[in-house]
Write an enzyme that holds these catalytic residues in place. Structure first.
Site, PDB file in Angstrom:
ATOM      1  CD1 TRP A 260       4.799  -2.151  -4.053  1.00 18.50           C
ATOM      2  CD2 TRP A 260       3.422  -2.700  -5.710  1.00 18.50           C
ATOM      3  NE1 TRP A 260       4.981  -3.481  -4.312  1.00 18.50           N
ATOM      4  CE2 TRP A 260       4.152  -3.849  -5.324  1.00 18.50           C
ATOM      5  CE3 TRP A 260       2.491  -2.810  -6.743  1.00 18.50           C
ATOM      6  CZ2 TRP A 260       3.977  -5.084  -5.934  1.00 18.50           C
ATOM      7  CZ3 TRP A 260       2.312  -4.046  -7.360  1.00 18.50           C
ATOM      8  CH2 TRP A 260       3.051  -5.159  -6.960  1.00 18.50           C
TER       9      TRP A 260
ATOM     10  CG  ASP B 185      -0.274   1.153  -1.121  1.00 20.28           C
ATOM     11  OD1 ASP B 185      -0.600   0.403  -0.179  1.00 20.28           O
ATOM     12  OD2 ASP B 185       0.243   0.735  -2.178  1.00 20.28           O
TER      13      ASP B 185
ATOM     14  CE  LYS C 153       2.703  -6.155   0.721  1.00 19.30           C
ATOM     15  NZ  LYS C 153       3.509  -7.239   0.148  1.00 19.30           N
TER      16      LYS C 153
END
Length: 355
Positions: free
Chosen positions: A99, A166, A190
């Site tokens: 990511w 992030d 999540k």
């Protein structure tokens, strides 16, 4: 049979969140309407959005210098929204996983990107260290937890420029000094809500500095000024996020949750290290508290499918590792009860006895 949900995302939600959201889908706030059909401009839903943003502030101790917004599109959209809004000339990025790599790719569209370090050389099994950041960089982007590879930045780096992060897979899992960041963003699926929404915390004075025009839907200022209501928000995920935030407050806040996460992760990592069949894939000092990645030791590698079936028969789901790592990945987010981790550990112990 009780299910023990170890999926990496979308992932386990608290019973509190599921129960309250399901009730609102049938009858939202006594309106006689489903949450799925009520106007986002109604006073009832505006109150939901306002309370959700306020609870993010309270739980993470967000300073007055920063705004909290909820946006559609998930964290992947933030890969471009961040540089679109705050990268004028140069930014620094840490490449610690898939990511992070995707975020780097998007940022290069908007300006010069210096990748200060990468752990790609060892399949992202560790967090890069001992790098320097140019003071000319407008920000330094980090990914605090790497879901696929099971690594985590346990301490914020000491750098001379503002941070951007992030935090999709570890937001609300530990206290964080928000004042050090220009932007924090996280996909909800999540540790917060069903997929479809991202929470963004942005420093107000970091905005408005870029020279490029920004489309309205991608302009943080537009969303801040509209209270996350510039366009129709994803109402069900936002409502679910509010329920999770309420639950976190009832638990005692982020510091309490942090201790619970350490306890759960310790139980599982101790078994991985003890069990002759398994080995962890991440550097020990960088092991994630959220995503525990492990494989069968080489001599037992042919038993991976057998263990998956063995675990599944005991209600354990979602432990198959990402294809980039293989083996197993147990995601033990905030909503994961310790009892489910203990069930997985017992399965590992009993399977060992069969070999």
């Amino acid at each position: 049979m009780k299910k023990h949900n170890f999926y990496a995302g979308p992932s386990i939600l608290s019973e509190y969140t599921i129960k309250n959201t399901a009730a609102a889908v049938e009858n939202f706030a006594g309106t006689g309407l489903s949450l799925m059909e009520v106007s986002h401009r109604s006073r009832e839903f505006v109150a939901v959005m306002d309370e959700a943003r306020a609870l993010v502030r309270e739980l993470l101790d967000v300073p007055e210098s920063h705004d909290v917004i909820f946006l559609g599109g998930g964290a992947s959209l933030q890969f471009c929204m961040v540089p679109y809004n705050i990268l004028n000339k140069k930014a620094a990025y840490l490449d610690s996983g898939t990511w992070a790599s995707k975020a780097i790719k998007e940022a290069k569209i908007f300006g010069e990107v210096e990748v200060v370090a990468s752990s790609k050389d060892r399949n992202y099994s560790y967090i890069p260290k001992h790098y320097t950041i140019s003071p000319e960089a407008e920000y330094f982007h980090i990914t605090t937890n790497n879901t696929i590879f099971g690594t985590e930045l346990h301490h914020l780096p000491d750098v001379p420029v503002p941070l951007v992060s992030d935090m999709s897979s570890d937001i609300f899992a530990r206290p964080v000094d928000v004042s050090r960041f220009d932007v924090i963003y996280a996909g909800a699926q999540k540790n917060l809500a069903p997929s479809g929404v991202a929470v963004v915390i942005v420093r107000r004075d970091a905005l408005g500095r870029v020279e490029r025009p920004i489309p309205s839907m991608l302009d943080y200022r537009i969303h801040v000024n509209s209270g996350s209501m510039y366009n129709t928000p994803p109402v069900v995920p936002v409502y679910a996020a509010l329920q999770t935030l309420k639950w976190y407050k009832e638990l005692g806040g982020i510091a309490v949750i942090r201790q619970k996460n350490i306890e759960k992760a310790t139980i599982l990592y101790d078994e991985i290290d003890r069990n002759r069949l398994f080995t962890g894939t991440a550097a020990v000092e960088d092991r994630s508290l959220m995503n525990v990645c492990f494989v069968m030791n080489e001599e037992y590698r042919t038993l991976e499918s057998s263990f998956n079936e063995y675990a599944s028969a005991r209600g354990i789901v979602g432990i198959k590792g990402h294809r980039s790592v293989g083996g197993f990945r147990a995601s033990i987010y905030n909503a994961m009860p310790k009892s489910s981790v203990e069930t997985l550990v017992e399965a590992m112990k009993s399977f060992e006895q069969t070999v």
